[in-house]
Design a protein around this motif. Structure first.
Motif, PDB file in Angstrom:
ATOM      1  N   LEU A  94     -25.022 -78.334  20.009  1.00 33.41           N
ATOM      2  CA  LEU A  94     -23.683 -78.140  19.459  1.00 33.41           C
ATOM      3  C   LEU A  94     -23.508 -78.919  18.166  1.00 33.41           C
ATOM      4  O   LEU A  94     -22.831 -78.466  17.254  1.00 33.41           O
ATOM      5  CB  LEU A  94     -22.621 -78.569  20.476  1.00 33.41           C
ATOM      6  CG  LEU A  94     -22.395 -77.617  21.640  1.00 33.41           C
ATOM      7  CD1 LEU A  94     -21.383 -78.206  22.607  1.00 33.41           C
ATOM      8  CD2 LEU A  94     -21.939 -76.264  21.176  1.00 33.41           C
ATOM      9  N   LYS A  95     -24.135 -80.082  18.089  1.00 30.89           N
ATOM     10  CA  LYS A  95     -24.023 -80.905  16.886  1.00 30.89           C
ATOM     11  C   LYS A  95     -24.627 -80.178  15.682  1.00 30.89           C
ATOM     12  O   LYS A  95     -24.112 -80.276  14.581  1.00 30.89           O
ATOM     13  CB  LYS A  95     -24.728 -82.237  17.121  1.00 30.89           C
ATOM     14  CG  LYS A  95     -24.394 -83.286  16.104  1.00 30.89           C
ATOM     15  CD  LYS A  95     -24.950 -84.623  16.528  1.00 30.89           C
ATOM     16  CE  LYS A  95     -24.414 -85.704  15.637  1.00 30.89           C
ATOM     17  NZ  LYS A  95     -24.756 -87.022  16.091  1.00 30.89           N
ATOM     18  N   GLN A  96     -25.721 -79.454  15.893  1.00 31.87           N
ATOM     19  CA  GLN A  96     -26.329 -78.697  14.801  1.00 31.87           C
ATOM     20  C   GLN A  96     -25.505 -77.458  14.460  1.00 31.87           C
ATOM     21  O   GLN A  96     -25.407 -77.071  13.310  1.00 31.87           O
ATOM     22  CB  GLN A  96     -27.762 -78.272  15.146  1.00 31.87           C
ATOM     23  CG  GLN A  96     -28.769 -79.392  15.098  1.00 31.87           C
ATOM     24  CD  GLN A  96     -28.795 -80.191  16.384  1.00 31.87           C
ATOM     25  OE1 GLN A  96     -28.423 -79.705  17.444  1.00 31.87           O
ATOM     26  NE2 GLN A  96     -29.215 -81.443  16.297  1.00 31.87           N
ATOM     27  N   LYS A  97     -24.904 -76.820  15.446  1.00 34.84           N
ATOM     28  CA  LYS A  97     -24.131 -75.606  15.214  1.00 34.84           C
ATOM     29  C   LYS A  97     -22.785 -75.914  14.561  1.00 34.84           C
ATOM     30  O   LYS A  97     -22.312 -75.181  13.722  1.00 34.84           O
ATOM     31  CB  LYS A  97     -23.911 -74.862  16.526  1.00 34.84           C
ATOM     32  CG  LYS A  97     -22.994 -73.666  16.420  1.00 34.84           C
ATOM     33  CD  LYS A  97     -23.681 -72.413  16.819  1.00 34.84           C
ATOM     34  CE  LYS A  97     -22.767 -71.223  16.791  1.00 34.84           C
ATOM     35  NZ  LYS A  97     -22.792 -70.510  15.553  1.00 34.84           N
ATOM     36  N   PHE A  98     -22.170 -77.013  14.948  1.00 35.12           N
ATOM     37  CA  PHE A  98     -20.846 -77.380  14.452  1.00 35.12           C
ATOM     38  C   PHE A  98     -20.933 -78.699  13.679  1.00 35.12           C
ATOM     39  O   PHE A  98     -20.338 -79.708  14.067  1.00 35.12           O
ATOM     40  CB  PHE A  98     -19.859 -77.479  15.621  1.00 35.12           C
ATOM     41  CG  PHE A  98     -19.759 -76.211  16.418  1.00 35.12           C
ATOM     42  CD1 PHE A  98     -19.038 -75.138  15.931  1.00 35.12           C
ATOM     43  CD2 PHE A  98     -20.417 -76.074  17.628  1.00 35.12           C
ATOM     44  CE1 PHE A  98     -18.950 -73.957  16.648  1.00 35.12           C
ATOM     45  CE2 PHE A  98     -20.337 -74.892  18.352  1.00 35.12           C
ATOM     46  CZ  PHE A  98     -19.608 -73.829  17.857  1.00 35.12           C
ATOM     47  N   THR A  99     -21.666 -78.675  12.584  1.00 38.78           N
ATOM     48  CA  THR A  99     -21.948 -79.898  11.824  1.00 38.78           C
ATOM     49  C   THR A  99     -20.685 -80.526  11.251  1.00 38.78           C
ATOM     50  O   THR A  99     -20.545 -81.748  11.249  1.00 38.78           O
ATOM     51  CB  THR A  99     -22.934 -79.628  10.686  1.00 38.78           C
ATOM     52  OG1 THR A  99     -22.435 -78.560   9.882  1.00 38.78           O
ATOM     53  CG2 THR A  99     -24.291 -79.260  11.225  1.00 38.78           C
ATOM     54  N   ARG A 100     -19.764 -79.720  10.752  1.00 39.48           N
ATOM     55  CA  ARG A 100     -18.544 -80.280  10.163  1.00 39.48           C
ATOM     56  C   ARG A 100     -17.728 -81.029  11.211  1.00 39.48           C
ATOM     57  O   ARG A 100     -17.198 -82.094  10.952  1.00 39.48           O
ATOM     58  CB  ARG A 100     -17.709 -79.176   9.516  1.00 39.48           C
ATOM     59  CG  ARG A 100     -18.287 -78.712   8.209  1.00 39.48           C
ATOM     60  CD  ARG A 100     -17.499 -77.546   7.623  1.00 39.48           C
ATOM     61  NE  ARG A 100     -18.084 -77.092   6.394  1.00 39.48           N
ATOM     62  CZ  ARG A 100     -19.184 -76.369   6.314  1.00 39.48           C
ATOM     63  NH1 ARG A 100     -19.822 -76.022   7.398  1.00 39.48           N
ATOM     64  NH2 ARG A 100     -19.668 -75.993   5.146  1.00 39.48           N
ATOM     65  N   LEU A 101     -17.631 -80.458  12.396  1.00 39.01           N
ATOM     66  CA  LEU A 101     -16.874 -81.118  13.459  1.00 39.01           C
ATOM     67  C   LEU A 101     -17.516 -82.449  13.842  1.00 39.01           C
ATOM     68  O   LEU A 101     -16.822 -83.447  14.026  1.00 39.01           O
ATOM     69  CB  LEU A 101     -16.768 -80.218  14.688  1.00 39.01           C
ATOM     70  CG  LEU A 101     -15.941 -78.951  14.538  1.00 39.01           C
ATOM     71  CD1 LEU A 101     -15.949 -78.158  15.837  1.00 39.01           C
ATOM     72  CD2 LEU A 101     -14.519 -79.266  14.115  1.00 39.01           C
ATOM     73  N   SER A 102     -18.846 -82.457  13.952  1.00 37.49           N
ATOM     74  CA  SER A 102     -19.502 -83.703  14.353  1.00 37.49           C
ATOM     75  C   SER A 102     -19.350 -84.774  13.282  1.00 37.49           C
ATOM     76  O   SER A 102     -19.209 -85.945  13.596  1.00 37.49           O
ATOM     77  CB  SER A 102     -20.980 -83.458  14.680  1.00 37.49           C
ATOM     78  OG  SER A 102     -21.697 -83.097  13.527  1.00 37.49           O
ATOM     79  N   HIS A 103     -19.337 -84.385  11.991  1.00 37.63           N
ATOM     80  CA  HIS A 103     -19.156 -85.371  10.921  1.00 37.63           C
ATOM     81  C   HIS A 103     -17.727 -85.920  10.882  1.00 37.63           C
ATOM     82  O   HIS A 103     -17.516 -87.052  10.462  1.00 37.63           O
ATOM     83  CB  HIS A 103     -19.509 -84.773   9.558  1.00 37.63           C
ATOM     84  CG  HIS A 103     -20.973 -84.537   9.383  1.00 37.63           C
ATOM     85  ND1 HIS A 103     -21.914 -85.525   9.495  1.00 37.63           N
ATOM     86  CD2 HIS A 103     -21.671 -83.406   9.111  1.00 37.63           C
ATOM     87  CE1 HIS A 103     -23.115 -85.032   9.305  1.00 37.63           C
ATOM     88  NE2 HIS A 103     -22.996 -83.741   9.076  1.00 37.63           N
ATOM     89  N   LEU A 104     -16.766 -85.122  11.301  1.00 37.91           N
ATOM     90  CA  LEU A 104     -15.374 -85.557  11.268  1.00 37.91           C
ATOM     91  C   LEU A 104     -14.945 -86.293  12.533  1.00 37.91           C
ATOM     92  O   LEU A 104     -13.849 -86.839  12.593  1.00 37.91           O
ATOM     93  CB  LEU A 104     -14.453 -84.354  11.038  1.00 37.91           C
ATOM     94  CG  LEU A 104     -14.590 -83.690   9.673  1.00 37.91           C
ATOM     95  CD1 LEU A 104     -13.729 -82.430   9.603  1.00 37.91           C
ATOM     96  CD2 LEU A 104     -14.211 -84.644   8.563  1.00 37.91           C
TER      97      LEU A 104
END
Length: 172
Positions: free
Chosen positions: A2-12
């Protein structure tokens, strides 16, 4: 994954070491996500959150201590591309007089089909569309020719460089 698929969310996410198990839980017959953001979600980050919500809502936890995948849009709970195509047709082709099923054209590469779909749905990341979604840029002018504002029409038809490409295509 999920971290790779939703990179913007994980960075925020305030907690960069958060696991799926620590932020997502099954309560009262639905998924509950507890996230703390560094800033308000806008643009693509907001789109990612909506995409994640759709993915989570497509799966239901059944039974005690037993997780299984269940696609709630199908009566049998099994995902199929045929059913998805039918649902898309059902939602987008409201007028039954013009109803035709969505069919893949095997002569056209899927990348081309997707690109054409994105052009028709105004989903190309041209500067005017990005500006509408709140993404800040120094200018909305075409970065290639700087003759006009970069719209889908300009990019596909009126830009001097695209005209050159089209003339070469039609010479063949």
């Amino acid at each position: 994954m999920l971290k790779q698929k939703f990179t913007r969310l994980s960075h925020l996410d305030v907690d960069q070491q958060a696991t799926v198990q620590s932020i997502i839980e099954w309560t009262e017959n639905s998924w509950r996500v507890t996230w703390v953001w560094n800033r308000e979600l806008i643009g693509r980050a907001k789109d990612e959150l909506e995409e994640l919500s759709v993915l989570l809502n497509a799966y239901t936890k059944l039974g005690i201590n037993r997780d299984i995948s269940y696609w709630y849009l199908a009566s049998n709970g099994v995902f199929s591309t045929k059913k998805l195509s039918w649902l898309i047709d059902e939602k987008t082709l409201q007028d039954n007089r013009w109803r035709q099923p969505t069919l893949r054209n095997n002569l056209v590469p899927s990348k081309v089909e997707i690109f054409i779909w994105r052009v028709l749905k105004r989903r190309l990341p041209v500067r005017t569309e990005l500006d509408k979604r709140g993404i800040n840029m120094d200018s909305v002018r075409c970065p290639i020719c700087d003759d006009d504002v970069e719209t889908i029409k300009h990019t596909m038809i009126f830009c001097a460089h695209s005209m050159d490409v089209w003339s070469r295509v039609f010479k063949c």
